[in-house]
Design a protein around this motif. Structure first.
Motif: not given
Lengths: 434, 239
Positions: A307-314, A360-366, A394-395, A399-401
């Motif tokens: 799950l850290g991979f999309p965070l790394a992308m962001l 709601g929290n799931a949509l907040i990035p990080v 999704g969130s 953000c990455v895009v």
């Protein structure tokens, strides 16, 4: 966009980063040195603590009642206390080796003995103690230690648990004399899953619970550290060294340049996390071996890293779009500090007590990703909220895009790429930072 | 061939255009000198021709491709070198030139042949495996020249390529450019060093304050301004 060009740029950038001694030292060598060092230090401290000998001076030893015995020769008569009254690591776990504690004679000035470190702790028994106890009164026994002395504090804590166990034995003797059962004062049995566990298991569980909260935060910090330095190097650093203009004049499209750099920074950032986690897991395995209980949920950890991979992308995309704005490496680092200031509150929000993963929290990035990571790491009866993966990912994807789109736009802007030739745009505020 | 017609560049917030209505043509086999003091607009003009800056007005083509609308084609047909273009510190000379060769679409035997030819011609074999960060300034400039030439472009743009170089390296760079003219390349050469202009350039345009204030062969300029000394003509025009 041409894949071979993107791949060519990405691999060049990655090779360049891996040849950068500063980055490699900071991100790859540090964990190799740090975690074994921490592990060894923990071992050494535990060993030193185990080898400590505590010396206890008893003032008024002759005032102690003949039964039950507190001491025999120069040793304490230690006995297991009921688990629900446990207040210290008193031999209720066969694996727990307590440091030896010994009674020594005190001089006429026991306080001086304590000050001069002839004893680590003093037990002061008052006049007529045995008679008072026999009469059912409550005389005061005093434990004294040296303030600010760690060894003395440990000895005091150890002595306290021994004295409490002895107090229980006196009480049991009293009940027996009165024809009452020895557990007469126990009005009910309290089954507490935490305290009914062996002490080592309790310690292991506490570490595991702490790690499940702290590890996602650590991962995020590693991801950020792994993205900031390379992103600055590949944007502002290239401008500073004069290689950016060369690359811009090549047939590579701006989007190919950005995606190539983005790939390199993401791989470097994520790679540094994987590397850190490998060494941290190794250190945890050693601790698990010592404690005899697991302290980390390994399948959860794997999920957490993935799950850290999309965070790394962001982080990589944001770092690139900010880094390209800077004219030098130094300036780039200034621009990226606010990113940490934004990411930290989002991370800490997820660590607040009682904070749960909801839509709601799931949509907040990080925050969403970190709450999900905590869920994956935690060992609880609650099922993992798989349904929240969609909103979390999704969130992050949105953000990455958006961050990548911004980065490509930045790379297309003349006033960003060639800031030195642009006009006096942005007024006083801009000039303050440029 | 390079064709520039009314090329103009204004930056937001700038009082005057950095480049204002510039016209010139450069034919294959010709070295066209762009002479001007610092801030005259030479680098901005060259950056527009290399497609890294977009013209505000006007029109320019490189090898028949429009710099405003066919950027990718232009970049394939141009080699650019300036005093500011750096080399990668953590790549060897060979790796860097090879990397750019691949970016320009070369591969296999063709790329190897080009690398061997360039390294031999520019006498770079002795440092082909040395990292960019450990190269001397002259070596770096040679790597940059090889990088600009790796795809054998028909058009070459040089922006003060001898700036900061010692006399020996300056001479080597000027000789390399003279040799390229013999190969029929279209060369645009920006400088403020008069001796280089007299040695290399077939025609010269003098730029000041973003505009071309004089243009012609050296002899035409001498006749037009009644001066034999190019430096005097230059000072007269830009001051």
């Amino acid at each position: 966009m041409r894949l071979p060009v993107l791949r060519l740029i990405a691999f060049r950038e990655l090779r360049d980063l891996l040849r950068d001694r500063r980055s490699v030292l900071l991100l790859l060598v540090t964990p190799v040195v740090l975690y074994p060092f921490l592990g060894l230090a923990t071992f050494a401290m535990a060993k030193l603590a185990a080898e400590q000998k505590f010396l206890v001076g008893i003032v008024g030893k002759d005032r102690l009642p003949p039964t039950p015995l507190l001491t025999q020769d120069d040793q304490f008569v230690e006995e297991k206390r009921p688990a629900d009254r446990a207040e210290g690591p008193v031999g209720d776990d066969a694996q727990w080796e307590l440091p030896p504690i010994r009674v020594v004679e005190v001089s006429d000035d026991p306080d001086a003995d304590l000050r001069d470190k002839k004893v680590d702790v003093l037990l002061k028994v008052p006049e007529g103690f045995a008679a008072e106890v026999a009469a059912g009164r409550k005389p005061k026994v005093i434990i004294e230690h040296r303030d600010g002395d760690e060894k003395s504090k440990l000895a005091s804590r150890r002595l306290r648990s021994i004295v409490l166990a002895w107090k229980d034995r006196i009480l049991q003797e009293r009940f027996t004399k009165a024809g009452l059962p020895t557990d007469y004062d126990q009005v009910f049995d309290l089954i507490d899953p935490i305290t009914s566990k062996p002490k080592l298991k309790q310690a292991a569980d506490a570490i595991r619970d702490g790690l499940s909260r702290a590890l996602p935060f650590l991962l995020m910090m590693w991801l950020l550290a792994g993205a900031i330095q390379p992103a600055v190097d590949l944007t502002a650093g290239e401008k500073e060294r004069g290689t950016m203009e060369t690359l811009l004049i090549s047939p590579a499209d701006r989007s190919e340049i950005v995606y190539g750099k983005f790939f390199a920074v993401t791989v470097f950032s994520f790679g540094s996390v994987v590397w850190n986690v490998i060494w941290l897991t190794a250190a945890c395995t050693v601790v698990e071996f010592v404690l005899g209980y697991p302290i980390i949920n390994k399948p959860g950890l794997i999920g957490c890293v993935v799950l850290g991979f999309p965070l790394a992308m962001l982080f990589s995309a944001i770092c690139l779009s900010l880094g390209v704005f800077a004219r030098s490496t130094k300036e780039g680092q200034y621009y990226l500090v606010p990113l940490i200031l934004v990411a930290m509150p989002l991370a800490l929000w997820s660590m607040m007590p009682g904070k749960e993963l909801d839509f709601g929290n799931a949509l907040i990035p990080v925050t969403g990703a970190m709450l999900m990571q905590q869920k994956l790491l935690a060992v609880s009866a609650d099922p993992i909220p798989w349904g929240m993966f969609g909103p979390v990912l999704g969130s992050l994807c949105v953000c990455v895009v958006a961050a990548l789109y911004t980065a490509v736009r930045q790379f297309r802007r003349e006033d960003v790429l060639f800031r030195e030739v642009g006009g006096d745009k942005g007024g006083k505020l801009f000039r303050l930072f440029s | 061939m390079i064709e520039v017609e009314g090329l103009t560049k204004s930056f937001p917030g700038g009082e005057k255009p950095a480049v204002d209505d510039v016209w010139f043509k450069v034919q294959p086999g010709e070295v066209f000198g762009l002479l001007g003091p610092n801030g005259a607009g030479k680098t901005t003009t060259l950056r527009m021709l290399c497609t890294v800056l977009t013209p505000t007005a006007g029109y320019a083509t490189i090898a028949g491709f429009d710099v405003a609308t066919q950027g990718d084609k232009v970049r394939e047909h141009v080699g650019f070198l300036s005093a500011n273009t750096g080399v990668y510190d953590r790549m060897t000379a060979l790796e860097m030139v090879e990397y750019y060769g691949r970016l320009y679409g070369l591969s296999g035997g063709h790329l190897r042949d080009r690398l061997d030819t360039l390294f031999h011609t520019l006498q770079m074999d002795s440092f082909r495996h040395i990292l960019g960060g450990k190269l001397s300034t002259g070596m770096k400039q040679k790597v940059s020249i090889a990088r600009a030439l790796i795809h054998d472009p028909p058009v070459l743009i040089f922006d003060e390529p001898t700036n900061g170089l010692d006399v020996l390296v300056q001479r080597a760079v000027v000789q390399s450019i003279a040799a390229l003219r013999g190969q029929g390349k279209t060369i645009l050469y920006s400088t403020h060093i008069m001796t280089e202009v007299t040695k290399l350039c077939d025609r010269v345009a003098i730029m000041a304050h973003g505009r071309i204030v004089a243009c012609g062969t050296l002899n035409e300029l001498r006749t037009q301004y009644g001066q034999d000394d190019l430096e005097e003509i230059f000072f007269g025009l830009v001051s």
